[in-house]
Write a protein that holds these residues in place. Structure first.
Motif, mmCIF file in Angstrom:
data_model
loop_
_atom_site.group_PDB
_atom_site.id
_atom_site.type_symbol
_atom_site.label_atom_id
_atom_site.label_comp_id
_atom_site.label_asym_id
_atom_site.label_seq_id
_atom_site.Cartn_x
_atom_site.Cartn_y
_atom_site.Cartn_z
ATOM 1 N N LEU A 67 40.718 42.846 45.483
ATOM 2 C CA LEU A 67 39.624 41.907 45.732
ATOM 3 C C LEU A 67 39.638 41.417 47.175
ATOM 4 N N ASN A 68 40.814 41.021 47.651
ATOM 5 C CA ASN A 68 40.936 40.524 49.020
ATOM 6 C C ASN A 68 40.527 41.576 50.048
ATOM 7 N N SER A 69 40.796 42.852 49.746
ATOM 8 C CA SER A 69 40.426 43.920 50.681
ATOM 9 C C SER A 69 38.917 44.078 50.791
ATOM 10 N N CYS A 70 38.185 43.530 49.822
ATOM 11 C CA CYS A 70 36.711 43.555 49.817
ATOM 12 C C CYS A 70 36.144 42.215 50.262
ATOM 13 N N ASP A 71 36.980 41.359 50.839
ATOM 14 C CA ASP A 71 36.583 40.010 51.227
ATOM 15 C C ASP A 71 36.094 39.218 50.018
ATOM 16 N N ALA A 72 36.704 39.468 48.874
ATOM 17 C CA ALA A 72 36.381 38.764 47.635
ATOM 18 C C ALA A 72 37.635 38.029 47.166
ATOM 19 N N VAL A 74 39.556 35.924 43.502
ATOM 20 C CA VAL A 74 39.613 35.935 42.040
ATOM 21 C C VAL A 74 38.428 35.179 41.441
ATOM 22 N N ASP A 75 37.828 34.264 42.200
ATOM 23 C CA ASP A 75 36.656 33.543 41.693
ATOM 24 C C ASP A 75 35.425 34.437 41.594
ATOM 25 N N ASP A 76 35.453 35.605 42.227
ATOM 26 C CA ASP A 76 34.348 36.570 42.132
ATOM 27 C C ASP A 76 34.509 37.483 40.922
ATOM 28 N N LEU A 77 35.663 37.449 40.305
ATOM 29 C CA LEU A 77 35.978 38.302 39.164
ATOM 30 C C LEU A 77 35.203 37.849 37.927
ATOM 31 N N PHE A 78 34.596 38.803 37.212
ATOM 32 C CA PHE A 78 33.920 38.400 35.981
ATOM 33 C C PHE A 78 34.214 39.300 34.796
ATOM 34 N N ARG A 79 34.896 40.442 34.988
ATOM 35 C CA ARG A 79 35.184 41.326 33.856
ATOM 36 C C ARG A 79 36.540 41.995 34.033
ATOM 37 N N LEU A 80 37.319 42.031 32.946
ATOM 38 C CA LEU A 80 38.576 42.779 32.896
ATOM 39 C C LEU A 80 38.561 43.653 31.648
ATOM 40 N N THR A 81 38.987 44.890 31.816
ATOM 41 C CA THR A 81 39.236 45.770 30.678
ATOM 42 C C THR A 81 40.729 46.063 30.705
ATOM 43 N N ILE A 82 41.414 45.723 29.621
ATOM 44 C CA ILE A 82 42.868 45.816 29.564
ATOM 45 C C ILE A 82 43.263 46.887 28.555
ATOM 46 N N LEU A 124 52.964 50.333 30.799
ATOM 47 C CA LEU A 124 52.743 49.658 29.519
ATOM 48 C C LEU A 124 51.366 49.015 29.441
ATOM 49 N N VAL A 125 50.748 48.800 30.596
ATOM 50 C CA VAL A 125 49.441 48.148 30.665
ATOM 51 C C VAL A 125 48.696 48.659 31.891
ATOM 52 N N GLU A 126 47.380 48.766 31.750
ATOM 53 C CA GLU A 126 46.506 49.135 32.858
ATOM 54 C C GLU A 126 45.274 48.248 32.758
ATOM 55 N N ILE A 127 44.811 47.750 33.914
ATOM 56 C CA ILE A 127 43.677 46.823 33.905
ATOM 57 C C ILE A 127 42.638 47.259 34.931
ATOM 58 N N GLU A 128 41.381 47.346 34.470
ATOM 59 C CA GLU A 128 40.232 47.559 35.342
ATOM 60 C C GLU A 128 39.559 46.211 35.557
ATOM 61 N N ALA A 129 38.890 46.050 36.695
ATOM 62 C CA ALA A 129 38.231 44.779 36.982
ATOM 63 C C ALA A 129 36.862 45.016 37.603
ATOM 64 N N VAL A 130 35.969 44.064 37.367
ATOM 65 C CA VAL A 130 34.658 44.065 38.007
ATOM 66 C C VAL A 130 34.424 42.662 38.557
ATOM 67 N N ALA A 131 33.975 42.611 39.816
ATOM 68 C CA ALA A 131 33.698 41.336 40.476
ATOM 69 C C ALA A 131 32.311 41.392 41.103
ATOM 70 N N PHE A 132 31.758 40.223 41.361
ATOM 71 C CA PHE A 132 30.467 40.105 42.023
ATOM 72 C C PHE A 132 30.626 39.218 43.235
ATOM 73 N N LYS A 133 30.547 39.823 44.418
ATOM 74 C CA LYS A 133 30.694 39.088 45.687
ATOM 75 C C LYS A 133 29.321 38.615 46.119
ATOM 76 N N ARG A 134 29.139 37.308 46.103
ATOM 77 C CA ARG A 134 27.846 36.743 46.448
ATOM 78 C C ARG A 134 27.604 36.815 47.949
ATOM 79 N N GLU A 135 26.356 37.100 48.340
ATOM 80 C CA GLU A 135 26.000 37.042 49.761
ATOM 81 C C GLU A 135 25.844 35.591 50.154
ATOM 82 N N LYS A 136 26.270 35.290 51.356
ATOM 83 C CA LYS A 136 26.203 33.887 51.825
ATOM 84 C C LYS A 136 24.969 33.654 52.632
#
Length: 136
Positions: A67-72, A74-82, A124-136
């Motif tokens: 997320l940080n590498s995308c200038d996003a 954890v507050d931009d995160l909205f979906r996790l698939t575990i 033992l676990v793998e997680i995918e994530a989806v985030a939405f980075k709002r334009e300012k």
């Protein structure tokens, strides 16, 4: 128009502080899809062999780095698939996620899937994530 992610938990559905039932993205921004993360370092060291709590903690650290590498954030995160390997204690994995979950303003929508195995037998676990980075 302001860009937002709206989280909904209808009264007719289960309410749980660990996840939201619905997330709606609105406005201008970028959707960030983070591929399945495992408990592995960039130098191919597997973290927490045999320990789903440690692995979950490290996987979520990798998601935060992505997320940080995308200038996003954890507050931009909205979906996790575990994806959890069959036979693992989901509660132990949840324990490993606590410090990460405490950082979130809103808990994301989450889907948990039990699988026979992952790409490496030590995962033992793998997680995918989806985030939405709002334009300012």
């Amino acid at each position: 128009m302001n860009s937002t992610v709206e989280f909904l938990n209808p009264d007719e559905l289960l309410k749980n502080p660990a996840f939201s039932q619905i997330a709606i993205t609105k406005g201008n921004g970028s959707t960030i899809y983070i591929g399945g993360q495992n408990a592995i370092t960039k130098d191919l060291e597997i973290i927490g062999k045999g320990d789903i709590a440690l692995q979950t903690e490290y996987v979520l650290k990798n998601i935060e780095i992505a997320l940080n590498s995308c200038d996003a954030t954890v507050d931009d995160l909205f979906r996790l698939t575990i994806y959890i390997v069959q036979g693992q204690d989901v509660r132990k994995g949840f324990e490993g996620a606590q410090s990460f979950l405490k950082k979130l303003c809103n808990p994301p929508v989450i889907t948990g899937i039990v699988v026979a195995g992952l790409a490496n037998p030590d995962y033992l676990v793998e997680i995918e994530a989806v985030a939405f980075k709002r334009e300012k």
